[in-house]
Design a protein around this motif. Structure first.
Motif, PDB file in Angstrom:
ATOM      1  N   GLY A  20       0.815  -1.213   0.000  1.00 34.16           N
ATOM      2  CA  GLY A  20       0.000   0.000   0.000  1.00 34.16           C
ATOM      3  C   GLY A  20       0.846   1.259   0.000  1.00 34.16           C
ATOM      4  N   LEU A  21       1.894   1.277   0.822  1.00 37.03           N
ATOM      5  CA  LEU A  21       2.789   2.433   0.847  1.00 37.03           C
ATOM      6  C   LEU A  21       3.509   2.611  -0.482  1.00 37.03           C
ATOM      7  N   LEU A  22       3.935   1.507  -1.100  1.00 37.28           N
ATOM      8  CA  LEU A  22       4.592   1.585  -2.403  1.00 37.28           C
ATOM      9  C   LEU A  22       3.638   2.132  -3.459  1.00 37.28           C
ATOM     10  N   SER A  23       2.410   1.656  -3.457  1.00 36.34           N
ATOM     11  CA  SER A  23       1.417   2.120  -4.429  1.00 36.34           C
ATOM     12  C   SER A  23       1.091   3.595  -4.227  1.00 36.34           C
ATOM     13  N   LEU A  24       0.894   3.984  -2.985  1.00 37.57           N
ATOM     14  CA  LEU A  24       0.564   5.378  -2.691  1.00 37.57           C
ATOM     15  C   LEU A  24       1.703   6.314  -3.079  1.00 37.57           C
ATOM     16  N   SER A  25       2.930   5.956  -2.737  1.00 34.87           N
ATOM     17  CA  SER A  25       4.065   6.820  -3.074  1.00 34.87           C
ATOM     18  C   SER A  25       4.287   6.865  -4.581  1.00 34.87           C
ATOM     19  N   SER A  26       4.037   5.765  -5.285  1.00 34.03           N
ATOM     20  CA  SER A  26       4.163   5.767  -6.747  1.00 34.03           C
ATOM     21  C   SER A  26       3.119   6.668  -7.383  1.00 34.03           C
ATOM     22  N   LEU A  27       1.881   6.589  -6.896  1.00 41.58           N
ATOM     23  CA  LEU A  27       0.837   7.459  -7.435  1.00 41.58           C
ATOM     24  C   LEU A  27       1.129   8.936  -7.168  1.00 41.58           C
ATOM     25  N   LEU A  28       1.632   9.247  -5.983  1.00 43.19           N
ATOM     26  CA  LEU A  28       1.982  10.638  -5.684  1.00 43.19           C
ATOM     27  C   LEU A  28       3.137  11.127  -6.547  1.00 43.19           C
ATOM     28  N   LEU A  29       4.095  10.258  -6.825  1.00 44.60           N
ATOM     29  CA  LEU A  29       5.209  10.630  -7.704  1.00 44.60           C
ATOM     30  C   LEU A  29       4.721  10.895  -9.116  1.00 44.60           C
ATOM     31  N   VAL A  30       3.872  10.038  -9.639  1.00 40.92           N
ATOM     32  CA  VAL A  30       3.331  10.231 -10.987  1.00 40.92           C
ATOM     33  C   VAL A  30       2.489  11.503 -11.034  1.00 40.92           C
ATOM     34  N   PHE A  31       1.679  11.755 -10.011  1.00 40.02           N
ATOM     35  CA  PHE A  31       0.872  12.974  -9.965  1.00 40.02           C
ATOM     36  C   PHE A  31       1.755  14.214  -9.961  1.00 40.02           C
ATOM     37  N   THR A  32       2.827  14.178  -9.180  1.00 43.59           N
ATOM     38  CA  THR A  32       3.740  15.317  -9.113  1.00 43.59           C
ATOM     39  C   THR A  32       4.451  15.535 -10.441  1.00 43.59           C
ATOM     40  N   LEU A  33       4.851  14.453 -11.080  1.00 42.51           N
ATOM     41  CA  LEU A  33       5.551  14.582 -12.354  1.00 42.51           C
ATOM     42  C   LEU A  33       4.644  15.127 -13.452  1.00 42.51           C
ATOM     43  N   PHE A  34       3.405  14.671 -13.507  1.00 40.08           N
ATOM     44  CA  PHE A  34       2.507  15.144 -14.555  1.00 40.08           C
ATOM     45  C   PHE A  34       1.972  16.541 -14.290  1.00 40.08           C
ATOM     46  N   ARG A  35       2.077  16.991 -13.075  1.00 42.30           N
ATOM     47  CA  ARG A  35       1.649  18.348 -12.748  1.00 42.30           C
ATOM     48  C   ARG A  35       2.634  19.390 -13.265  1.00 42.30           C
ATOM     49  N   ASN A  36       3.893  18.999 -13.301  1.00 44.15           N
ATOM     50  CA  ASN A  36       4.935  19.900 -13.775  1.00 44.15           C
ATOM     51  C   ASN A  36       5.107  19.714 -15.285  1.00 44.15           C
ATOM     52  N   ARG A  37       5.072  20.785 -16.051  1.00 42.26           N
ATOM     53  CA  ARG A  37       5.151  20.710 -17.501  1.00 42.26           C
ATOM     54  C   ARG A  37       6.525  20.237 -17.972  1.00 42.26           C
ATOM     55  N   ARG A  38       7.584  20.703 -17.332  1.00 45.79           N
ATOM     56  CA  ARG A  38       8.930  20.286 -17.741  1.00 45.79           C
ATOM     57  C   ARG A  38       9.156  18.813 -17.466  1.00 45.79           C
ATOM     58  N   ALA A  39       8.565  18.300 -16.414  1.00 43.55           N
ATOM     59  CA  ALA A  39       8.712  16.875 -16.105  1.00 43.55           C
ATOM     60  C   ALA A  39       8.031  16.023 -17.171  1.00 43.55           C
ATOM     61  N   GLY A  40       6.910  16.487 -17.694  1.00 44.54           N
ATOM     62  CA  GLY A  40       6.233  15.768 -18.777  1.00 44.54           C
ATOM     63  C   GLY A  40       7.084  15.707 -20.022  1.00 44.54           C
ATOM     64  N   ARG A  41       7.735  16.814 -20.341  1.00 43.45           N
ATOM     65  CA  ARG A  41       8.639  16.818 -21.495  1.00 43.45           C
ATOM     66  C   ARG A  41       9.812  15.880 -21.261  1.00 43.45           C
ATOM     67  N   TRP A  42      10.328  15.884 -20.040  1.00 43.55           N
ATOM     68  CA  TRP A  42      11.457  15.020 -19.713  1.00 43.55           C
ATOM     69  C   TRP A  42      11.066  13.549 -19.829  1.00 43.55           C
ATOM     70  N   LEU A  43       9.866  13.214 -19.347  1.00 42.13           N
ATOM     71  CA  LEU A  43       9.387  11.835 -19.432  1.00 42.13           C
ATOM     72  C   LEU A  43       9.165  11.401 -20.880  1.00 42.13           C
ATOM     73  N   SER A  44       8.640  12.298 -21.714  1.00 41.90           N
ATOM     74  CA  SER A  44       8.428  11.934 -23.114  1.00 41.90           C
ATOM     75  C   SER A  44       9.760  11.777 -23.839  1.00 41.90           C
ATOM     76  N   THR A  45      10.744  12.605 -23.516  1.00 42.75           N
ATOM     77  CA  THR A  45      12.071  12.457 -24.111  1.00 42.75           C
ATOM     78  C   THR A  45      12.722  11.153 -23.672  1.00 42.75           C
TER      79      THR A  45
END
Length: 97
Positions: free
Chosen positions: A17-42
């Motif tokens: 549960g902790l692993l799932s929750l922290s993974s979801l929060l990390l993905v949410f944080t990354l997709f919230r930031n525009r530069r992180a989205g570009r970095w992930l697509s690259t």
């Protein structure tokens, strides 16, 4: 390991549960930031290109007698280093034969 009354099962569920929750929060944080989205697509594009390059090298292995496996290690090396990563893997393969 705690085996008292099935506590191991509960600890396992808590850890997952902790692993799932922290993974979801990390993905949410990354997709919230525009530069992180570009970095992930690259990064995703680099992984796909590296996989195609390794696959092409394996297609030519009949002529070159050099076969590199497509696994996480080789894919990560080629993704991060690019062409020097391919040369590094080829040199390691030749020297370790």
């Amino acid at each position: 390991m705690i085996i008292n009354g099935g506590a191991v099962v509960y600890i396992k569920y808590v850890m997952w549960g902790l692993l799932s929750l922290s993974s979801l929060l990390l993905v949410f944080t990354l997709f919230r930031n525009r530069r992180a989205g570009r970095w992930l697509s690259t990064l995703g594009l680099n992984i796909v290109i590296a996989a195609f390059i390794l696959y092409g090298m394996n297609l030519l292995s009949e002529y070159t007698n050099l076969e590199l496996p497509i696994n996480t290690t080789t894919l990560g090396t080629v993704t991060v280093l690019g062409v020097p990563g391919i040369l590094l893997l080829v040199c390691l393969k030749i020297s370790l034969l």
